[in-house]
Design a protein around this motif. Structure first.
Motif, short mmCIF file in Angstrom:
data_model
loop_
_atom_site.label_atom_id
_atom_site.label_comp_id
_atom_site.label_asym_id
_atom_site.label_seq_id
_atom_site.Cartn_x
_atom_site.Cartn_y
_atom_site.Cartn_z
N MET A 1 0.86 -1.27 0.09
CA MET A 1 -0.06 0.03 0.16
C MET A 1 0.95 1.18 -0.13
O MET A 1 1.89 1.39 0.60
CB MET A 1 -0.80 -0.06 1.34
CG MET A 1 -2.06 0.73 1.23
SD MET A 1 -3.28 0.71 2.43
CE MET A 1 -4.06 -0.96 2.27
N ALA A 2 0.64 2.28 -0.78
CA ALA A 2 1.39 3.43 -0.97
C ALA A 2 1.19 4.29 0.25
O ALA A 2 0.12 4.36 0.96
CB ALA A 2 0.94 4.34 -2.12
N GLU A 3 2.47 4.95 0.82
CA GLU A 3 2.34 5.69 1.73
C GLU A 3 1.93 7.27 1.66
O GLU A 3 1.98 7.70 0.21
CB GLU A 3 3.73 6.12 2.34
CG GLU A 3 4.08 6.72 3.53
CD GLU A 3 5.64 7.15 3.91
OE1 GLU A 3 5.64 8.14 4.75
OE2 GLU A 3 6.35 6.20 3.40
N ASN A 4 1.26 7.65 2.51
CA ASN A 4 0.45 9.14 2.29
C ASN A 4 1.75 10.08 2.07
O ASN A 4 2.47 10.20 2.97
CB ASN A 4 -0.54 9.41 3.53
CG ASN A 4 -1.16 10.72 3.08
OD1 ASN A 4 -0.99 11.50 2.29
ND2 ASN A 4 -2.10 10.89 4.04
N LEU A 5 1.82 10.84 1.00
CA LEU A 5 2.81 11.76 0.87
C LEU A 5 2.55 13.12 1.62
O LEU A 5 3.67 13.74 1.89
CB LEU A 5 2.75 12.27 -0.66
CG LEU A 5 3.09 11.04 -1.68
CD1 LEU A 5 3.05 11.89 -3.18
CD2 LEU A 5 4.41 10.68 -1.49
N ALA A 61 -13.05 1.69 4.60
CA ALA A 61 -13.64 0.30 4.10
C ALA A 61 -12.76 -0.39 3.32
O ALA A 61 -12.59 -1.83 3.26
CB ALA A 61 -14.85 0.37 3.74
N SER A 62 -11.86 0.15 2.26
CA SER A 62 -11.17 -0.50 1.59
C SER A 62 -9.71 -1.14 2.34
O SER A 62 -9.11 -1.96 1.54
CB SER A 62 -10.48 0.63 0.39
OG SER A 62 -9.73 1.53 1.06
N GLY A 63 -9.61 -0.62 3.34
CA GLY A 63 -8.42 -0.94 4.02
C GLY A 63 -7.36 -0.07 4.39
O GLY A 63 -6.40 -0.28 4.99
#
Length: 140
Positions: A1-5, A61-63
């Protein structure tokens, strides 16, 4: 999962405020005082020149999950961007009393603080924090 920039930085918000050209520097000082009073949190400078007050941890909800600023602002050249999470959908009656503004999903654009009712802006920030806290815990 990509990290929040968009992450907090170690930069000093007061220096960031002072580096803004007039009248944005004075508007930053006024907004800082108001956000501190309403939120009870000290400012943090986040990537993208966002000034945040408090944080919240979310899981969709997507995780996808992360941490983001609870409320805050950014002094942009064309307008002040004011952030209310998770958005302004329920705040129409307050926004109607604010004064001239434009809106995005979670962002309110105001060209000059002198053109809006600051008491109404304070009410809006309080309502946004209360709404956010009903969804996710808000913390320092």
């Amino acid at each position: 999962m990509a990290e929040n920039l968009t992450q907090p930085t170690d930069a000093e918000p007061a220096a960031f405020f002072a580096a803004q050209p007039p009248p944005r520097d004075a508007e930053c000082a006024a907004l800082d005082a108001m956000f501190r009073r309403v939120s009870g949190f000290a400012p943090e400078l986040w990537r993208g020149n966002l000034v945040g007050y408090g944080r919240y941890d979310y899981t969709y909800a997507s995780g996808r999950s992360g941490t983001f600023l609870a409320t805050g602002f950014s002094p942009r050249k064309a307008a002040l961007s004011i952030y209310i999470m998770p958005g302004y959908a329920e705040f129409g009656p307050i926004l109607d009393r604010l004064g001239p503004h434009r809106m995005g999903k979670s962002c309110l654009y105001v060209t000059r603080l002198a053109r809006i009712d600051l008491d109404v802006l304070e009410e809006l920030v309080r309502a946004g924090l209360d709404d956010l806290a009903a969804r996710w815990p808000v913390h320092a």
